[in-house]
Design a protein around this motif. Structure first.
Motif, PDB file in Angstrom:
ATOM      1  N   VAL A  36       0.820  -1.210   0.000  1.00  0.00           N
ATOM      2  CA  VAL A  36       0.000   0.000   0.000  1.00  0.00           C
ATOM      3  C   VAL A  36       0.857   1.265   0.000  1.00  0.00           C
ATOM      4  CG1 VAL A  36      -1.923  -1.135   1.180  1.00  0.00           C
ATOM      5  CG2 VAL A  36      -0.214   0.082   2.525  1.00  0.00           C
ATOM      6  N   GLU A  44     -10.023   6.387  -3.255  1.00  0.00           N
ATOM      7  CA  GLU A  44     -10.021   4.924  -3.291  1.00  0.00           C
ATOM      8  C   GLU A  44      -8.773   4.372  -2.620  1.00  0.00           C
ATOM      9  OE1 GLU A  44     -11.166   1.055  -3.840  1.00  0.00           O
ATOM     10  OE2 GLU A  44     -12.354   2.883  -4.032  1.00  0.00           O
ATOM     11  N   ASN A  45      -7.638   4.983  -2.861  1.00  0.00           N
ATOM     12  CA  ASN A  45      -6.402   4.523  -2.223  1.00  0.00           C
ATOM     13  C   ASN A  45      -6.412   4.785  -0.718  1.00  0.00           C
ATOM     14  OD1 ASN A  45      -5.447   3.606  -4.645  1.00  0.00           O
ATOM     15  ND2 ASN A  45      -4.117   5.375  -5.031  1.00  0.00           N
ATOM     16  N   ILE A  48      -8.249   1.910   0.705  1.00  0.00           N
ATOM     17  CA  ILE A  48      -7.393   0.716   0.766  1.00  0.00           C
ATOM     18  C   ILE A  48      -6.439   0.805   1.951  1.00  0.00           C
ATOM     19  CG2 ILE A  48      -5.536  -0.535  -0.415  1.00  0.00           C
ATOM     20  CD1 ILE A  48      -6.915   0.335  -3.080  1.00  0.00           C
ATOM     21  N   ARG A  49      -5.842   1.973   2.133  1.00  0.00           N
ATOM     22  CA  ARG A  49      -4.923   2.150   3.259  1.00  0.00           C
ATOM     23  C   ARG A  49      -5.638   1.990   4.591  1.00  0.00           C
ATOM     24  NH1 ARG A  49      -1.993   5.758  -0.481  1.00  0.00           N
ATOM     25  NH2 ARG A  49      -3.664   7.287  -0.322  1.00  0.00           N
ATOM     26  N   ARG A  52      -6.120  -1.704   5.290  1.00  0.00           N
ATOM     27  CA  ARG A  52      -4.924  -2.343   5.845  1.00  0.00           C
ATOM     28  C   ARG A  52      -4.743  -1.964   7.311  1.00  0.00           C
ATOM     29  NH1 ARG A  52       0.284  -1.943   7.298  1.00  0.00           N
ATOM     30  NH2 ARG A  52       1.664  -3.682   6.711  1.00  0.00           N
ATOM     31  N   ALA A 143     -12.022  -3.267   0.060  1.00  0.00           N
ATOM     32  CA  ALA A 143     -11.117  -2.560  -0.857  1.00  0.00           C
ATOM     33  C   ALA A 143      -9.690  -3.078  -0.716  1.00  0.00           C
ATOM     34  CB  ALA A 143     -11.173  -1.056  -0.594  1.00  0.00           C
ATOM     35  N   TYR A 144      -9.260  -3.307   0.516  1.00  0.00           N
ATOM     36  CA  TYR A 144      -7.909  -3.822   0.729  1.00  0.00           C
ATOM     37  C   TYR A 144      -7.776  -5.256   0.208  1.00  0.00           C
ATOM     38  CZ  TYR A 144      -3.687  -5.498   3.004  1.00  0.00           C
ATOM     39  OH  TYR A 144      -2.453  -6.061   3.239  1.00  0.00           O
ATOM     40  N   ARG A 146      -9.496  -6.652  -2.132  1.00  0.00           N
ATOM     41  CA  ARG A 146      -9.487  -6.567  -3.597  1.00  0.00           C
ATOM     42  C   ARG A 146      -8.110  -6.144  -4.103  1.00  0.00           C
ATOM     43  NH1 ARG A 146     -12.677  -2.464  -4.251  1.00  0.00           N
ATOM     44  NH2 ARG A 146     -14.635  -3.618  -4.371  1.00  0.00           N
ATOM     45  N   PHE A 147      -7.500  -5.162  -3.416  1.00  0.00           N
ATOM     46  CA  PHE A 147      -6.195  -4.644  -3.829  1.00  0.00           C
ATOM     47  C   PHE A 147      -5.109  -5.720  -3.775  1.00  0.00           C
ATOM     48  CE2 PHE A 147      -2.151  -2.921  -2.144  1.00  0.00           C
ATOM     49  CZ  PHE A 147      -1.706  -2.268  -3.285  1.00  0.00           C
ATOM     50  N   LYS A 150      -5.306  -8.181  -6.671  1.00  0.00           N
ATOM     51  CA  LYS A 150      -5.430  -7.627  -8.017  1.00  0.00           C
ATOM     52  C   LYS A 150      -4.719  -8.519  -9.035  1.00  0.00           C
ATOM     53  CE  LYS A 150      -4.727  -3.382 -10.681  1.00  0.00           C
ATOM     54  NZ  LYS A 150      -4.195  -1.987 -10.639  1.00  0.00           N
TER      55      LYS A 150
END
Length: 277
Positions: A36, A44-45, A48-49, A52, A143-144, A146-147, A150
């Protein structure tokens, strides 16, 4: 002569290129290298952060002692990465890499969504209550997940997912032998009383998680199953080992798992989503 040299040069270049192509084609992808810290700015990022951070520092955000009482969804102060090591990026430590690509799935003739799977952990391993589907916390966790997955193939679990199958022990698991194994391999970190080590100062949660008692996972968690716990212990404990070079023998892992599970744990919830690897 010049044309011959050109022809040979082109042929050699083509051969080198083809060889490199085969090498690249045959080079396995490291599915466990998501980072990350390489993400740029953006909503969106940020999500994700935050996802985490929820996994690494669960207790601070949604633990039983979270600063905001409305956010105390977990019933203990464990972190998700107490089991899903390295924020869900350690092979054979119940990682997240293939998780998004394999949900929804059919379990016992019921469709299980990723929301259900996360809340199975919330109500069992975290001994708490379900996160609302529409909450920012649920969105961030997904979201995390999924990241980190990827590009992973849909419907396929890449190598290292779940737990590595552990051989059946030579003798039935024995908690008394397990007590000796625990004292030798586990007590230095998790302590003689199994209560681990709390964070000091202003930190909330544990540096080393408790393995039994009211602050631990409940009896419905995956880790409360002897086979699951034994496989996890064999390939991940003591903390820092590599699964290809285990410290405990197969029999010792089964025995230590039996010992830990023989200790008191909170009761399982009456209804919860299945706990999966």
């Amino acid at each position: 002569m010049k044309s011959l040299l050109v022809t040979l040069g082109l042929a050699l270049a083509a051969a080198i290129g083809l060889g490199a192509g085969y090498l690249l084609w045959d080079t396995p992808k490291n599915w466990y290298a998501a980072n990350v810290n390489k993400l740029g700015p953006g909503a969106e990022n940020d999500l994700i952060r935050y996802g985490r951070d929820l996994i690494v520092d669960t207790a601070r955000h949604i633990g039983v002692n979270a600063e905001n009482p409305a956010m105390r969804y977990a019933g203990n102060d464990l972190a998700c990465q107490s089991c899903h090591l390295n924020a869900g990026l350690q092979p054979f430590a119940a990682p997240f890499v293939s998780t998004f690509a394999t949900f929804p799935m059919l379990v016992d003739n019921q469709v299980l969504t990723l929301h259900d799977r996360i809340n199975g952990c919330m109500t069992r391993s975290m001994n708490g209550k379900a996160l609302p589907d529409e909450s920012r916390e649920m969105e961030a966790l997904i979201a995390y997940i999924r990241f980190v997955g990827k590009g992973s193939p849909e419907g396929v679990r890449v190598a290292g997912m779940g737990l590595k199958p552990l051989r059946t022990p030579t003798e039935p698991p024995d908690a008394r032998r397990g007590a000796r194994g625990y004292a030798k391999f586990c007590a230095e970190c998790h302590k003689d009383d199994g209560q681990g080590e709390r964070k000091t100062g202003s930190g909330v949660g544990y540096n080393i998680p408790p393995l039994w008692g009211e602050a631990s996972f409940n009896a419905g968690a995956g880790m409360a199953k002897t086979a699951y716990a034994a496989a996890y212990i064999h390939d991940n404990m003591p903390y820092g080992i590599h699964y290809e070079e285990p410290v405990l023998s197969v029999q010792q892992a089964w025995d230590v798992a039996a010992y830990i599970i023989s200790k008191p744990h909170p009761p399982a919830p009456p209804i919860a989503a299945p706990e999966l690897q």
